[in-house]
Design an enzyme around this catalytic site. Structure first.
Site, short mmCIF file in Angstrom:
data_model
loop_
_atom_site.label_atom_id
_atom_site.label_comp_id
_atom_site.label_asym_id
_atom_site.label_seq_id
_atom_site.Cartn_x
_atom_site.Cartn_y
_atom_site.Cartn_z
N ASP A 167 0.84 -1.19 0.00
CA ASP A 167 0.00 0.00 0.00
C ASP A 167 0.88 1.25 0.00
O ASP A 167 1.26 1.74 -1.05
CB ASP A 167 -0.98 -0.03 1.18
CG ASP A 167 -1.99 1.10 1.08
OD1 ASP A 167 -2.49 1.35 -0.03
OD2 ASP A 167 -2.26 1.75 2.09
N ARG A 217 2.30 11.19 -3.73
CA ARG A 217 2.11 11.34 -2.28
C ARG A 217 3.42 11.51 -1.51
O ARG A 217 3.78 10.67 -0.70
CB ARG A 217 1.35 10.14 -1.68
CG ARG A 217 0.04 9.86 -2.37
CD ARG A 217 -0.76 8.85 -1.60
NE ARG A 217 -2.09 8.70 -2.21
CZ ARG A 217 -3.04 7.92 -1.75
NH1 ARG A 217 -2.82 7.20 -0.67
NH2 ARG A 217 -4.20 7.86 -2.33
#
Ligand code: NAG
Ligand code: NAG
Length: 379
Positions: A209, A265
């Protein structure tokens, strides 16, 4: 397309991370006289750092403040000597026993180089320092770290990689009691309602993830000197768009090295405030810094090196301001190479971090960023 790319990169990586490091002694003699950032200067110049290990607590900067609550006369010194892992009934000598079972202040070190494959996420208790200095420590190939309803935690000098999602199940909780934990994504380090956390000098990569998630009302976090590489989703600050409590989140991101092969991110911010200073960005694919739900960002004296081809824009914003999504993205003293660009929010004042005396640090000119981040990641 992206997934083919990650698979291609992986074998090269494993070869790199398992090759032997030069010994610490050799590094130690080289560092005298080396220009260092303020965190490293605080302990790395001390040739006796092994006997003064806990002095590290006094070296943190940014929103975590100093970690003095982690040391003192009631501190337990604990050495990991056993790489096995039992998530429900951990054996003394294992990492899980030190990090979850011991409820007092504990400073955890590692007897030798080791690779620990955790059977379930490791729930780190309050007042715990995990200090991998002097050993080559890998947390790899299954579950990884979680700080769940805990405060005053240090994670230092550990390699965390190839973390995988975990099915719900029983696990030793941060309070030393077995709890039932739901499904957990494959993140290297996940903070859930955690505060006063310092994450320094770790190498994080190749997880299912993300590498570092700060979620559900977590705040007062400093993320420094880490090396984030080979990852799609690198760092998430703020749980989800609906989680309003993250409005109070304050995170400092300083002296980190992002890349190569990071996609997006770095970080992605929701609701709260991030002071992102003196970091090195070695390319990106989708974007470097993004956000939604009115986050504030002070991007200060970072070096953004755009990828050779593709998207040169550093920032990304979800939605647009007409549907109520507002951002405060400010850039002060950043440098842009390879045609990188940064879309700032027009008007308004740059939000100041308002650091207290113990949190304060001097942000250096962007010219020194390569120097400041030269020894990011595990030493
Ligand atoms: C922490 O470091 C500061 C200097 O940076 C020093 O003045 C202070 O005495 C140190 N505190 C402890 C408890 O070591
Ligand atoms: C710092 O204080 C100013 C003035 O009170 C405020 O406008 C700003 O939002 C504060 N910064 C943060 C990060 O809270």
């Amino acid at each position: 397309m992206a997934s083919i790319f990650w698979h291609f990169v992986l074998p090269i990586f494993l070869a790199t991370i398992f090759s032997p490091n030069p010994t610490y002694g050799a590094k130690q003699s080289k560092i005298i006289g080396m220009k260092m950032n303020v965190i490293d200067r605080c302990w790395r110049r001390d040739p006796q750092w092994r006997t003064h290990r806990v002095q590290l607590a006094n070296c943190s900067i940014g929103y975590a403040g100093k970690m003095m609550n982690n040391i003192g006369s009631d501190l337990i010194y604990y050495e990991v000597i056993d790489t096995s892992d039992d998530p429900i009934n951990p054996k003394p000598g294992t990492l899980r026993y030190g990090a979850s079972v011991i409820q007092q202040k504990v400073w955890i070190t590692f007897k030798s180089d080791m690779k620990i494959t955790l059977a379930k996420p490791l729930l780190i208790s309050s007042f715990t320092a995990i200090d991998g200095r002097g050993a080559n420590v890998h947390i790899a190939h299954n579950a990884c770290f979680m700080i769940f309803k805990a405060t005053n935690v240090i994670i230092h000098n550990v390699r965390i990689h190839d973390c995988k999602a975990q099915a719900p199940g029983l696990v030793m909780g941060p309070n030393g009691k077995v709890i039932s934990l739901g499904q957990v994504d494959g993140d290297a380090i996940r903070l859930v309602t955690a505060s006063k956390i310092w994450i320094d000098h770790n190498t994080l990569q190749d997880c299912e993830d993300g590498l570092l998630d700060v979620t559900r009302g977590s705040t007062d976090v400093t993320i420094s000197n880490n090396w984030f590489r080979n990852q799609d989703k690198v760092m998430l600050l703020g749980h989800d768009d609906g989680y309003i409590r993250d409005q109070n989140m304050k995170v400092t991101v300083v002296y980190n090295h992002f890349g190569p092969n990071c996609n997006q991110r770095m970080p992605r911010i929701r609701h709260g405030y991030a002071h992102v200073a003196n970091n090195l960005y070695q390319g990106w694919m989708q974007y470097a810094i993004g956000g939604s739900m009115g986050p504030s960002l002070k991007s200060q004296s970072n070096l953004f090196i755009a990828p050779e081809s593709g998207n040169k824009e550093v920032t990304w914003r979800k939605g647009n301001s007409e549907n109520g999504n507002m951002w405060e993205f400010h850039s002060v003293g950043d440098a842009f190479e390879n045609g990188a660009s940064f879309t700032v929010t027009k008007g308004g004042r740059v939000p100041k971090p308002n650091y207290s005396e113990e949190q304060y640090f001097k942000v250096l000119d962007v010219k020194s960023v390569r120097f400041l981040t030269r020894s990011s990641g595990v030493l």
